[in-house]
Scaffold this motif. Structure first.
Motif, PDB file in Angstrom:
ATOM      1  N   GLU A   1      25.022 -33.256  -1.478  1.00 25.91           N
ATOM      2  CA  GLU A   1      25.439 -32.657  -0.036  1.00 25.91           C
ATOM      3  C   GLU A   1      26.416 -33.293   0.393  1.00 25.91           C
ATOM      4  O   GLU A   1      27.345 -32.293   0.793  1.00 25.91           O
ATOM      5  CB  GLU A   1      24.070 -32.983   0.696  1.00 25.91           C
TER       6      GLU A   1
ATOM      7  N   SER B   1      29.797 -30.877   1.086  1.00 25.94           N
ATOM      8  CA  SER B   1      30.245 -30.942   2.586  1.00 25.94           C
ATOM      9  C   SER B   1      31.823 -31.593   2.512  1.00 25.94           C
ATOM     10  O   SER B   1      32.383 -31.111   3.208  1.00 25.94           O
ATOM     11  CB  SER B   1      29.357 -31.945   3.580  1.00 25.94           C
TER      12      SER B   1
ATOM     13  N   LEU C   1      33.720 -28.205   1.570  1.00 22.29           N
ATOM     14  CA  LEU C   1      33.832 -27.227   2.803  1.00 22.29           C
ATOM     15  C   LEU C   1      34.645 -27.561   3.803  1.00 22.29           C
ATOM     16  O   LEU C   1      35.466 -26.911   4.542  1.00 22.29           O
ATOM     17  CB  LEU C   1      32.274 -26.882   3.261  1.00 22.29           C
TER      18      LEU C   1
ATOM     19  N   ARG D   1      17.894 -25.623   0.516  1.00 24.11           N
ATOM     20  CA  ARG D   1      19.093 -25.355   1.588  1.00 24.11           C
ATOM     21  C   ARG D   1      19.640 -23.753   1.089  1.00 24.11           C
ATOM     22  O   ARG D   1      20.680 -23.069   1.580  1.00 24.11           O
ATOM     23  CB  ARG D   1      20.220 -25.943   1.700  1.00 24.11           C
TER      24      ARG D   1
ATOM     25  N   TYR E   1      32.392 -18.854   7.896  1.00 20.98           N
ATOM     26  CA  TYR E   1      31.300 -18.531   7.152  1.00 20.98           C
ATOM     27  C   TYR E   1      31.653 -18.664   5.650  1.00 20.98           C
ATOM     28  O   TYR E   1      32.570 -18.355   5.299  1.00 20.98           O
ATOM     29  CB  TYR E   1      30.810 -17.062   7.398  1.00 20.98           C
ATOM     30  N   TYR E   2      30.590 -19.085   4.908  1.00 24.94           N
ATOM     31  CA  TYR E   2      30.867 -19.457   3.240  1.00 24.94           C
ATOM     32  C   TYR E   2      29.687 -18.845   2.686  1.00 24.94           C
ATOM     33  O   TYR E   2      28.531 -18.771   3.116  1.00 24.94           O
ATOM     34  CB  TYR E   2      31.110 -20.915   3.067  1.00 24.94           C
ATOM     35  N   SER E   3      29.750 -18.302   1.309  1.00 28.58           N
ATOM     36  CA  SER E   3      28.581 -18.209   0.525  1.00 28.58           C
ATOM     37  C   SER E   3      28.952 -18.775  -0.707  1.00 28.58           C
ATOM     38  O   SER E   3      30.071 -18.844  -0.862  1.00 28.58           O
ATOM     39  CB  SER E   3      28.519 -16.621   0.238  1.00 28.58           C
TER      40      SER E   3
ATOM     41  N   GLU F   1      23.553 -19.761  -1.351  1.00 31.90           N
ATOM     42  CA  GLU F   1      23.781 -20.444  -0.124  1.00 31.90           C
ATOM     43  C   GLU F   1      24.386 -19.870   0.409  1.00 31.90           C
ATOM     44  O   GLU F   1      25.507 -19.242   0.261  1.00 31.90           O
ATOM     45  CB  GLU F   1      24.138 -22.087  -0.296  1.00 31.90           C
TER      46      GLU F   1
ATOM     47  N   ARG G   1      26.550 -20.756   4.366  1.00 24.45           N
ATOM     48  CA  ARG G   1      26.705 -21.792   5.377  1.00 24.45           C
ATOM     49  C   ARG G   1      27.660 -20.961   6.515  1.00 24.45           C
ATOM     50  O   ARG G   1      28.423 -20.536   6.306  1.00 24.45           O
ATOM     51  CB  ARG G   1      27.587 -22.904   4.635  1.00 24.45           C
TER      52      ARG G   1
ATOM     53  N   GLN H   1      29.932 -25.355   7.618  1.00 20.58           N
ATOM     54  CA  GLN H   1      29.492 -26.398   6.680  1.00 20.58           C
ATOM     55  C   GLN H   1      28.018 -26.602   6.689  1.00 20.58           C
ATOM     56  O   GLN H   1      27.464 -27.168   5.791  1.00 20.58           O
ATOM     57  CB  GLN H   1      30.185 -27.835   6.854  1.00 20.58           C
ATOM     58  N   LYS H   2      27.020 -26.042   7.686  1.00 19.52           N
ATOM     59  CA  LYS H   2      25.731 -26.265   7.661  1.00 19.52           C
ATOM     60  C   LYS H   2      24.986 -25.077   7.028  1.00 19.52           C
ATOM     61  O   LYS H   2      25.338 -23.974   7.264  1.00 19.52           O
ATOM     62  CB  LYS H   2      25.122 -26.338   9.143  1.00 19.52           C
ATOM     63  N   PRO H   3      23.985 -25.170   6.059  1.00 21.84           N
ATOM     64  CA  PRO H   3      23.079 -24.217   5.786  1.00 21.84           C
ATOM     65  C   PRO H   3      22.616 -23.286   6.378  1.00 21.84           C
ATOM     66  O   PRO H   3      21.717 -23.666   7.634  1.00 21.84           O
ATOM     67  CB  PRO H   3      22.334 -24.854   4.486  1.00 21.84           C
TER      68      PRO H   3
END
Length: 367
Positions: free
Chosen positions: A214, A218, A221, A267, A308-310, A349, A351, A354-356
């Motif tokens: 993690e 993190s 990201l 997550r 936003y990330y995938s 995932e 995010r 950075q948070k799921p």
């Protein structure tokens, strides 16, 4: 007699001398081998020192390049922000000109409604009903005034149309300039991102740091977030507006869902899929990571703007490169072996900052 004694003494001493020479030779050979080993070790130390020096120089060069790129990006973003302000001002001017155009059209319509019946009456009746020169003069001056006002409004409308045309052209040029500037900024950010990855990998190699899954993700990201990418797709496509409508990244069977409180926490989504299934991007964005990631196999991370990330993990191969902007539904790679799926599958995932976040709240219910 004396001669015989000397011969006997010589014969007695010779074997002893030969036997004494053997240990001396062995000792010399041992010392020579130790010297050789010492020379080899010294050579290795020199090579390692030289390698460390090269790595240190490489790191210093990367850090200098990062500082230079940061300054360049900051300057370019200042220019881009100024262009954006000019774009906004041009659009405001355009709205004002359009409003003025509507006002002119209304006034011109009013004048034409007043002028046209009188004009038709004059054509039909000529000077019928005009009893005196004064009446004729008043009618003539009144008509001339309306004609003049109408002509003035027509000229005003022409000038307004020219202003609108110039404004639209200015908006087009500003938009092109903004796109070129943004493209240049993103190229520098891609280079900066690659340098930061290289720096992180070299530092990890030198210091032999051990990091958790993690924390490593993190860190990646966080590195991407620092760059504050602006994407072309952000102008018309905002990720947050597509909740519950995004496509699934791969067609398959859901093995386990989002459960951050589980031990260990889940997550994202564990999806089992047929062999050679294609994995697709769920939204427009930019590939910011395409590499192996400890604990996730080969991973592609797509940044969709506005934090936003995938994330697509356990891929057997990929079709994209770092820095590439991708379309919604564009193939990213192929599923690989995923232990939790007990065969081919995908770990996915989403995010935000950075948070799921729970992907099932964003993907379409049709699965």
């Amino acid at each position: 007699m004396r001669f015989a004694f000397l011969i006997a003494l010589t014969l007695l001493l010779c074997p002893t001398s030969v036997r004494a020479a053997e240990p001396v030779d062995e000792l010399n050979e041992t010392l020579q081998q130790e010297h050789q080993r010492a020379d080899e070790k010294e050579m290795k130390v020199r090579e390692l020192t030289q390698k460390a020096g090269h790595i240190s120089t490489r790191l210093s060069d990367i850090e200098d390049d990062i500082k230079t790129l940061k300054r360049r990006i900051s300057s370019q973003e200042t220019v881009l922000n100024e262009i954006r302000k000019n774009e906004k001002k041009a659009r405001q001017d355009h709205f004002a000109l359009e409003k003025e155009k509507q006002h002119i059209a209304m006034e011109l319509s009013g004048l034409m409604q007043a002028l046209w019946p009188v004009h038709l009456q004059n054509i039909r009746a000529r000077f019928k009903g005009v009893e005196s020169w004064a009446m004729f003069d008043r009618r003539f001056n009144w008509l001339a005034g309306i004609y003049e006002a109408t002509q003035g409004k027509l000229e005003e409308a022409r000038v307004n149309s020219e202003h609108i045309a110039r404004n639209l052209e200015r908006q087009r040029l500003l938009e092109n300039e903004a796109e070129l500037q943004l493209e240049e900024i993103n190229k520098n950010k891609d280079r900066l991102l690659n340098n930061k990855y290289a720096l992180r990998k070299n530092l990890r190699t030198i210091r032999k740091q051990r990091q958790g899954l993690e924390s490593e993700l993190s860190e990646i990201l966080s590195t991407i977030q620092e760059l504050k990418y602006q994407l072309q797709s952000q102008k018309t496509k905002r990720f947050s507006l597509y909740k519950r409508t995004l496509p699934w990244p791969v067609k398959g069977r859901l093995v386990s869902g989002f459960n951050p409180k589980a031990k260990p926490p889940v997550r994202g989504l564990v999806i089992s899929a047929p062999e050679n299934s294609r994995v697709q991007s769920i939204f427009w964005g930019k590939v910011v990571h395409n590499d192996t990631l400890r604990g996730f196999g080969h991973v592609v991370i797509v940044y969709h703007g506005f934090d936003y990330y995938s994330l697509y993990a356990y891929l057997s191969e990929t079709f994209v490169r770092n820095g590439q902007e991708v379309e919604k539904d564009e193939p990213l790679g192929m599923v690989g072996y995923y232990p939790k799926a007990d065969g081919p599958g995908l770990y996915f995932e989403l995010r935000f900052h950075q948070k799921p976040i729970n992907p099932k709240l964003w993907l379409t219910s049709l699965y």
